[in-house]
Scaffold this motif. Structure first.
Motif, mmCIF file in Angstrom:
data_model
loop_
_atom_site.group_PDB
_atom_site.id
_atom_site.type_symbol
_atom_site.label_atom_id
_atom_site.label_comp_id
_atom_site.label_asym_id
_atom_site.label_seq_id
_atom_site.Cartn_x
_atom_site.Cartn_y
_atom_site.Cartn_z
ATOM 1 N N PRO A 1 -0.652 -6.102 -2.166
ATOM 2 C CA PRO A 1 -1.383 -5.470 -1.327
ATOM 3 C C PRO A 1 -0.916 -4.146 -0.879
ATOM 4 O O PRO A 1 0.285 -3.745 -1.076
ATOM 5 C CB PRO A 1 -1.574 -6.097 -0.143
ATOM 6 C CG PRO A 1 -0.377 -6.994 0.056
ATOM 7 C CD PRO A 1 0.018 -7.235 -1.826
ATOM 8 N N GLY B 1 -3.275 -5.132 3.928
ATOM 9 C CA GLY B 1 -4.550 -4.205 3.267
ATOM 10 C C GLY B 1 -4.022 -2.731 3.275
ATOM 11 O O GLY B 1 -2.807 -2.364 3.522
ATOM 12 N N ASP C 1 -8.408 -7.033 -4.118
ATOM 13 C CA ASP C 1 -9.000 -8.362 -3.471
ATOM 14 C C ASP C 1 -10.408 -8.529 -4.001
ATOM 15 O O ASP C 1 -11.298 -8.895 -3.317
ATOM 16 C CB ASP C 1 -8.946 -8.643 -2.073
ATOM 17 C CG ASP C 1 -8.396 -10.154 -1.761
ATOM 18 O OD1 ASP C 1 -8.138 -10.829 -2.831
ATOM 19 O OD2 ASP C 1 -8.643 -10.436 -0.284
#
Lengths: 477, 120, 360
Positions: free
Chosen positions: A227, A292, C202
């Motif tokens: 991430p 994130g 993702d």
């Protein structure tokens, strides 16, 4: 801890067995001097110990196959060992067994970023798998606390989890295939880099079988792109109930933090004394990590803050930078070491439904008084996987037995509220005799049938997982 | 980790200190990951955890050092990477120093073949 | 037979004197099994649902639609996206949750969260001798004893008949959107999917058919918008965005292989490596739908090309014939693996009466 009587015939044939293994392996791969075997008498569960007959350290799948074929012919039990970091005694030998250590098999065999997998020899440590793909921006997701040292072989044997499995799953969800050597020396491939099995999911049952079905020598593992960033927050509460309710609300709100860690007051105090991470002195503490980009992290943290503040926390601390993030994690990561400063400890691993958290913590507190042993709780709250650490004095006669009895009561409680004996450490020796609390005879019989098929002589990793009385006729056969 | 020293042994301040250090080791094995000799040799006897075991054995028994124990302790580079890795704060340096002193006192090293060649 | 309790089901199996054809609703059964029909559709109902713990325990014969309705009421879902294969296979009937597990079904989100097995926490089942067995449980982390949960998932009723299944469920995302990329050939279109899957954004779906590559992201609204932007720059080509219901419809079609509904021929489900996917489909010259970034090919061919399919896939995955007559349905296993599978079947179903011969 009861262990089966060692096979005196095997012990009497030690010289011959060692000679056969020496003939099949490189000269430095077989250890048989008693003073050099002591180190292999236990893993990270030091309460139970027994030096093995011999230890072998092969370097290839062919050598593993040769060792197992000889052992099978000679009727010698074999105890596979990764890095020896099991907290359940998963790699504890018996006096008539040979330790088969895979530590020398630590090579990376293939990396494929297009198809997102890595193939490694199973002795490679968990963290060094991530290390091998880090430069390309990838990582291997399962992250047991011992990830610095623990081997992939042991991770597969125990289906290891970790702090971040709330989002990424445990070993079985990240394992694509293995090269497996059966006890009779047969080498076979289960699964492959493409993942999904074609027929029965044999890989699925090998993962978590505690080294009793075969020895995994190579593995295909899924790797994931890292991430963009991650950030923890720390939230302190003055009651376990409220902290538990906060966890439940976060999950229900559809936010999926990568980790939600929980520490109770005894553990917070021990950790502060040792690591001085600057934690508030409160009843319960949550560390919640989200991932994130900067904007995505902010979006999630805003939502988490709203939910947490509704529960009136005594503290809500966001990490403003990398240094503060490290400090938030510092205490959690030092928790085991900190508890170790207070004395010997036994680390339990039961899982409970998240909703039972307050009740279970309260009961553990009551039992702590009753048994006269201190206990600290640190665990993965998002998935209900508890790690009560019971403190005792290994040098004080009777203390270990008291600790064992306390631990057993906690695990029975976990099962009683709808949970299980072990969430990620495995049954090993430690919880073997509690299996019948969770499973009835038919349930265990069904599991043992699998062992019958893979290892009909019941020679691999003996006296683990199943209560001795339950497995007796099979082990004798 | 459990230790087995007699009260008489523990009266020796050196042993008492060693006992304290051994008691703080929980045998977690983290040290193996950062030990350069274990990385190369892959035998736990050549790791801090293994050496601690050998030292514990030797001191508890109060026996002279033997060849195998000496070999594995000699291989330690004293880089002390294990000490920064250890989550329990085990003072390995003190322990291995104590073991080396014990070895010097109780073990007669065989003549060094290389040296005898050059001097001969 | 259609028992309504686990005890009745156990009794029916224990008393059986002839082979049984075990099925849920029969909407996704593949392969040949013969025998007296034993349906699990009578075992229905939610045993436990705890949204705050993401846990659902449900009896095996419960219709999938009912499970989805219960979860949606609390804004949750089964993460692995249950495909509805009735259109593809030309079936009628009601798909059951037990059938989904027995087939280890999965939809496009497999690329992110895995298949049914990866969400499955526990099972209860009746083996071939009529014994009730439980394994796993209702908690998310559980390594107590061997993982028969995984073994039962995808065993297609050959080891036992499922009576109850527990899942880890997932919260519905706030938003979803799909990048629709045109103007690329198959090789480049699959490479674009791989670039997306190798990014930190993702991805929850990566498919290609009819000359378009599809990339899905789900999550909080701000995050979805951010990732779409970044992905657009990453993949190139002629890019459009489909949002919300339009996006959902695109993925429903991928999930159910709608492309092949009402079209003739065999349909193969090929599990392979993304980098081999364009070449395999090209060599066999059928109509292809690639899912899971190319790791899964749905391929429609004329009848009778099984040998060619096997040769094209050899060493790079495996192929299952999900539609069409003649030749083996499941790919052959290596002899030493087949031996283990046969050994397990003999242990769990000693009389060989549960979907005998279905999987080989």
């Amino acid at each position: 801890m009861d262990m089966p009587e060692p096979d005196l015939g095997v012990i009497a044939r030690k010289a011959r067995i060692v000679a056969r293994m020496r003939a099949a392996l490189p000269v430095d791969a077989v250890i048989d001097a008693p003073e050099e075997l002591r180190v292999y008498e236990c893993d990270a569960l030091t309460a139970y110990r027994c030096p093995p007959l011999a230890a072998v350290l092969p370097r290839t799948t062919a050598e593993v196959s040769a060792v197992l074929r000889i052992a099978c012919e000679e009727g010698v039990p074999v105890v596979p060992r990764g890095s020896g970091t099991s907290l359940a005694g998963g790699a504890m030998p018996t006096a008539d067994s040979v330790i088969l250590g895979v530590a020398r098999m630590n090579a990376v065999l293939e990396t494929d970023y297009d198809n997102r997998f890595i193939r490694v020899q199973s002795g490679r440590t968990n963290l060094s798998v991530s290390g091998a793909v880090e430069a390309e921006g990838f990582f291997y997701a399962p992250d047991p606390s011992s990830q610095l040292a623990c081997a992939i072989a042991g991770n597969i044997a125990m289906n290891s989890g970790g702090a971040h499995c709330l989002k990424y799953g445990v070993t079985t969800n990240n394992l694509l295939g293995v090269t497996l050597v059966k006890m009779d020396g047969t080498v076979l491939t289960l699964g492959g880099p493409w993942g999904e099995p074609a027929g029965l999911d044999l890989l699925g049952v090998v993962c978590g079988s505690e080294g009793q079905l075969g020895v995994v020598t190579e593995a295909w593992l899924r790797i994931l792109p890292k991430p963009e960033g991650a950030r923890p927050v720390l939230v302190g509460f003055d009651s376990n109930e409220v902290a538990g309710a906060c966890v439940s609300d976060i999950i229900k709100a559809g936010i999926l933090p990568v980790a939600i860690e929980f520490m109770d007051r005894p553990c917070i105090r021990a950790t502060e004394a040792f690591a001085k991470a600057g934690y508030p002195d409160c009843e319960a503490l949550l560390i919640i990590e989200v991932e994130g980009s900067e904007a995505e992290i902010a979006e999630q943290l805003t939502r988490i803050r709203q939910i947490a503040l509704a529960h009136d926390p005594v503290e809500f601390r966001e990490a403003a930078d990398e240094d503060q993030a490290k400090r938030i994690w510092l205490g959690r990561k030092s928790a085991f070491g900190a508890m170790g400063q207070l004395g010997d400890y036994m680390c339990l691993d039961g899982t409970i439904p998240v909703s039972s958290l307050p009740h279970v913590l309260k009961r553990i507190g009551e039992m702590s008084v009753q048994f006269g042993l201190d206990v600290g709780n640190v665990f993965h709250a998002g998935d209900g996987n508890m790690h009560p650490l019971i403190l005792f004095d290994a040098n004080k006669p009777g203390d270990l037995e008291k600790c064992e009895a306390f631990g057993a009561e906690i695990l029975k409680l976990c099962v009683e509220v709808g949970g299980c004996l072990t969430g990620e450490h495995g049954v090993g020796i430690e919880k073997r005799d509690l299996m019948s609390v969770q499973f009835d005879a038919a349930d265990m019989e069904a599991q043992m049938r699998v062992k019958d098929v893979f290892d009909p002589k019941w020679l691999l990793n003996p006296a683990k997982v199943f209560p001795l009385g339950v497995s007796e006729t099979r082990r004798a056969g | 980790m459990q230790t087995n020293f007699t009260p008489e042994q523990l009266a020796d301040p050196g042993i008492a200190r060693a006992n304290q250090i051994l008691r703080s080791c929980v045998h977690c094995g983290f040290c193996t990951a950062t030990c350069p000799t274990y990385q190369v040799l892959g035998d736990e006897l050549d790791s801090p955890r293994g050496r601690i075991y050998l030292i514990k054995d030797m001191l508890e028994a109060g026996r002279p050092a033997d060849e195998k124990t000496v070999k594995h302790i000699d291989r330690c580079l004293s880089c002390l990477a294990c000490m920064t890795t250890c989550p329990s704060g085990v003072h390995y340096m003190h322990l291995v120093d104590h073991a080396r002193a014990h070895i010097e006192k109780t073990y007669r090293r065989p003549p060094w073949p290389g040296r005898s060649r050059t001097s001969g | 037979m259609r028992p309504t309790t686990e005890a009745d089901l156990a009794e029916a199996i224990a008393a059986a004197t002839a082979p049984l054809l075990v099925r849920g609703g029969g909407t996704r059964t593949i392969g040949q099994a013969v025998g007296d029909v034993l349906e699990t559709g009578g075992l229905t109902g939610v045993a436990l649902y705890e949204p705050g713990a993401l846990t659902l325990v449900v009896r095996a014969g419960t219709p999938v639609a009912e499970v989805e309705r219960v979860l949606a009421a609390d804004r949750q879902r089964l993460a692995f996206e249950v495909p509805d294969l009735r259109g593809l296979l030309g079936r009628e009937g009601v798909s059951t949750i037990g059938g989904v597990v027995a087939a280890n079904a999965s939809g496009p989100r497999r690329v992110q969260v895995g298949a049914a097995r990866d969400a499955l926490l526990g099972v209860r089942f009746v083996d071939g001798s009529g014994t009730v067995i439980k394994n796993g449980g209702r908690v998310m982390k559980n390594v107590t004893g061997y993982d028969l949960v995984k073994l039962l998932a995808g065993s297609r009723g050959t080891l036992g008949v499922l009576t109850e299944v527990s899942f880890k469920v997932q919260a519905l995302p706030e938003a979803e959107a799909t990048l629709v990329i045109g103007g690329l050939g198959d090789e480049a279109g699959l490479a674009a999917l791989r670039r997306a899957l190798g990014s930190p954004f993702d991805i929850s779906g990566a498919a290609r058919h009819s000359g378009q590559s599809l990339i899905r992201v789900e999550g909080m609204a701000g995050s979805v918008a951010y990732r779409l932007d970044r992905l657009r720059a990453l993949v190139g080509g002629d890019v459009k965005v489909a949002e919300a219901a339009v996006s959902a419809a695109l993925w429903r079609d991928v999930r159910d292989v709608a492309l092949f509904h009402d079209k003739p021929g065999e349909v193969w489900r090929i599990v392979t490596l993304s980098t081999a996917a364009a070449e395999i489909a090209g060599r066999l010259a059928g109509e292809a739908l690639w899912d899971c970034g190319g790791g899964l090919i749905w391929l429609r061919l004329d009848h009778g090309r099984g040998a060619e399919v096997a040769a094209a896939v050899a060493g790079r995955g495996h192929a299952t014939r999900v539609r069409g007559d003649g030749g083996p349905v499941f790919p052959p296993e290596a002899p030493e693996v087949a031996l283990l599978a046969a050994g397990l079947r003999a242990k769990f179903d000693p009389r060989g009466i549960l979907n005998a011969g279905l999987m080989g």
